[in-house]
Write an enzyme that holds these catalytic residues in place. Structure first.
Site, PDB file in Angstrom:
ATOM      1  N   ASP A   1       0.878  -1.176   0.000  1.00  0.00           N
ATOM      2  CA  ASP A   1       0.000   0.000   0.000  1.00  0.00           C
ATOM      3  C   ASP A   1       0.915   1.226   0.000  1.00  0.00           C
ATOM      4  O   ASP A   1       1.030   1.927   0.990  1.00  0.00           O
ATOM      5  CB  ASP A   1      -0.914  -0.023   1.233  1.00  0.00           C
ATOM      6  CG  ASP A   1      -0.154  -0.087   2.551  1.00  0.00           C
ATOM      7  OD1 ASP A   1       1.005  -0.550   2.558  1.00  0.00           O
ATOM      8  OD2 ASP A   1      -0.708   0.343   3.588  1.00  0.00           O
TER       9      ASP A   1
ATOM     10  N   HIS B   1       9.460   0.057   9.067  1.00  0.00           N
ATOM     11  CA  HIS B   1       8.658  -1.168   9.115  1.00  0.00           C
ATOM     12  C   HIS B   1       8.867  -2.015   7.849  1.00  0.00           C
ATOM     13  O   HIS B   1       9.332  -3.160   7.906  1.00  0.00           O
ATOM     14  CB  HIS B   1       7.165  -0.835   9.181  1.00  0.00           C
ATOM     15  CG  HIS B   1       6.718  -0.047  10.372  1.00  0.00           C
ATOM     16  ND1 HIS B   1       6.725  -0.553  11.638  1.00  0.00           N
ATOM     17  CD2 HIS B   1       6.203   1.202  10.467  1.00  0.00           C
ATOM     18  CE1 HIS B   1       6.226   0.348  12.482  1.00  0.00           C
ATOM     19  NE2 HIS B   1       5.916   1.424  11.792  1.00  0.00           N
TER      20      HIS B   1
HETATM   21  C1  BDR Z   1       2.539  -0.665   8.501  1.00  0.00           C
HETATM   22  O1  BDR Z   1       1.388   0.142   8.302  1.00  0.00           O
HETATM   23  C2  BDR Z   1       1.609   1.050   7.263  1.00  0.00           C
HETATM   24  O2  BDR Z   1       1.134   2.306   7.641  1.00  0.00           O
HETATM   25  C3  BDR Z   1       3.091   1.035   6.996  1.00  0.00           C
HETATM   26  O3  BDR Z   1       3.350   1.317   5.637  1.00  0.00           O
HETATM   27  C4  BDR Z   1       3.504  -0.333   7.395  1.00  0.00           C
HETATM   28  O4  BDR Z   1       3.326  -1.243   6.335  1.00  0.00           O
HETATM   29  C5  BDR Z   1       3.095  -0.449   9.889  1.00  0.00           C
HETATM   30  O5  BDR Z   1       2.147  -0.774  10.847  1.00  0.00           O
HETATM   31 CA    CA Z   2       2.932  -0.460   4.142  1.00  0.00          CA
END
Ligand code: BDR
Ligand code: CA
Length: 342
Positions: free
Chosen positions: A9, A267
């Site tokens: 995403d 992340h």
């Molecule tokens: C995840 O949530 C999204 O907002 C970030 O891109 C990452 O994949 C972290 O919780």
């Molecule tokens: Ca993400």
């Protein structure tokens, strides 16, 4: 080279994950599909194209060498987007700035949808040679499983940035954002990967290894603001650093307001890093469940920490959870790969 497909995403840390994957000689990125999460799938796809276009230009790659991309599904239940975290376009507003628009042009939508692209890629390559890295909600993957389980079964493994098992969540007290956004799909993927299926008498379809790179480890790895500032001061002409500084600015401000962090979380790059070098993380095998109907625990991921010995039927499950990360080694690796030597 390890062949990978990315499904994401595309927000700020997804964009950093693309750059890490594209700059890593250990990986061959076969394609990138977009899902809804931080932003809707169409905009996520546009962001992917923006990052790839920029990378292609900076690394002087011919357009034909860039991986194909496609937009996927929006979850049936309305997804809470994270514009307040990743900016209104999901990428800190850069896709709307004149400077970046000039560099990337106006990316045309792709002619293939995510499912068609995924199927084509897994069919074009030997079975069990492709790792699917998912850094968004599992909406697309659940759809592919429902539409063509054999295509998904051709994967070697799935690595997901998502979930949190031993600490608190970021989207809710107990849930990580990707799992919270589409817990039904997450539950389907987990169940599919762990369930051996009887194809013919005595012939079982194997389980599919699934690894969670969750907040337990990703909350420990950051791109520090002072590193970015220092490198951009040292190399004012480096357009890649300037681009990254632009699209991470809003997310860094969010992390500061929210957590007092002087930087932003890595992340999604950690999921890519784990595929490049699994020794960045320590993994443990668990029976995992996703709370897909919960009112207060929606999207909670639960690892059954009781011994597998008491549940013999679980001993064939291949669901892995990252429990520890060598944070400074990964951060140095990331910085050097993505921003160049410091
Ligand atoms: C995840 O949530 C999204 O907002 C970030 O891109 C990452 O994949 C972290 O919780
Ligand atoms: Ca993400």
């Amino acid at each position: 080279k390890q062949k990978v497909i990315l499904d994401m995403d595309t927000g700020v840390d997804d964009a950093l994950a693309i750059i890490l994957a594209m700059r890593s000689p250990e990986l061959q990125v076969l394609g990138i599909t977009a899902s809804s999460g931080n932003i809707d799938a169409r905009q996520a796809h546009r962001n992917t194209k923006a990052v790839l276009g920029f990378l292609g230009r900076e690394l002087a790659l011919p357009p034909s060498s860039l991986p194909p991309t496609a937009a996927g599904l929006t979850a049936t239940r309305e997804i809470p987007h994270a514009a307040h975290v990743h900016g209104s376009d999901g990428l800190g507003g850069v896709t709307m700035s004149d400077e970046i628009l000039q560099i990337i042009g106006d990316p045309a939508p792709s002619s293939e949808d995510a499912y068609t692209l995924f199927k084509r890629l897994v069919q074009e390559h030997e079975p069990k040679t492709i790792t699917l890295i998912v850094t968004g909600p599992l909406t697309n993957v659940a759809h592919w499983i429902e539409s063509d389980p054999d295509a998904v079964q051709r994967l070697k493994e799935i690595v997901v940035m998502g979930g949190v098992f031993f600490e608190c969540g970021n989207r809710s007290p107990v849930a990580e954002s990707n799992m919270y956004s589409d817990p039904e799909s997450a539950g389907k993927v987990v169940a599919f990967c762990r369930r051996p299926v009887l194809l013919y008498p005595h012939v079982w379809r194997e389980t599919l290894p699934l690894t969670f790179v969750g907040l337990d480890v990703t909350h420990r790895v950051t791109l520090r603001r002072d590193t970015l500032d220092r490198l951009s001061a040292e190399r004012p002409g480096d357009r890649m650093i300037r681009f990254i500084k632009q699209f991470t600015a809003d997310y860094m401000n969010f992390c500061y307001r929210n957590k007092g962090l002087e930087g932003c979380y890595l992340h999604d790059p950690l999921a890519v890093g784990y595929v490049i070098d699994p020794s960045f993380c320590r993994v443990e095998r668990y029976h995992v469940e996703v709370e897909d109907r919960g009112r207060v625990a929606r999207g909670m991921t639960i690892a059954d920490v009781r011994s597998t010995r008491i549940f013999k039927e679980r001993s064939k499950e291949v669901t892995w959870v990252c429990v520890k990360v060598d944070a400074s080694r990964f951060e140095n690796f990331f910085t050097e790969r993505v921003l160049g030597p410091s």
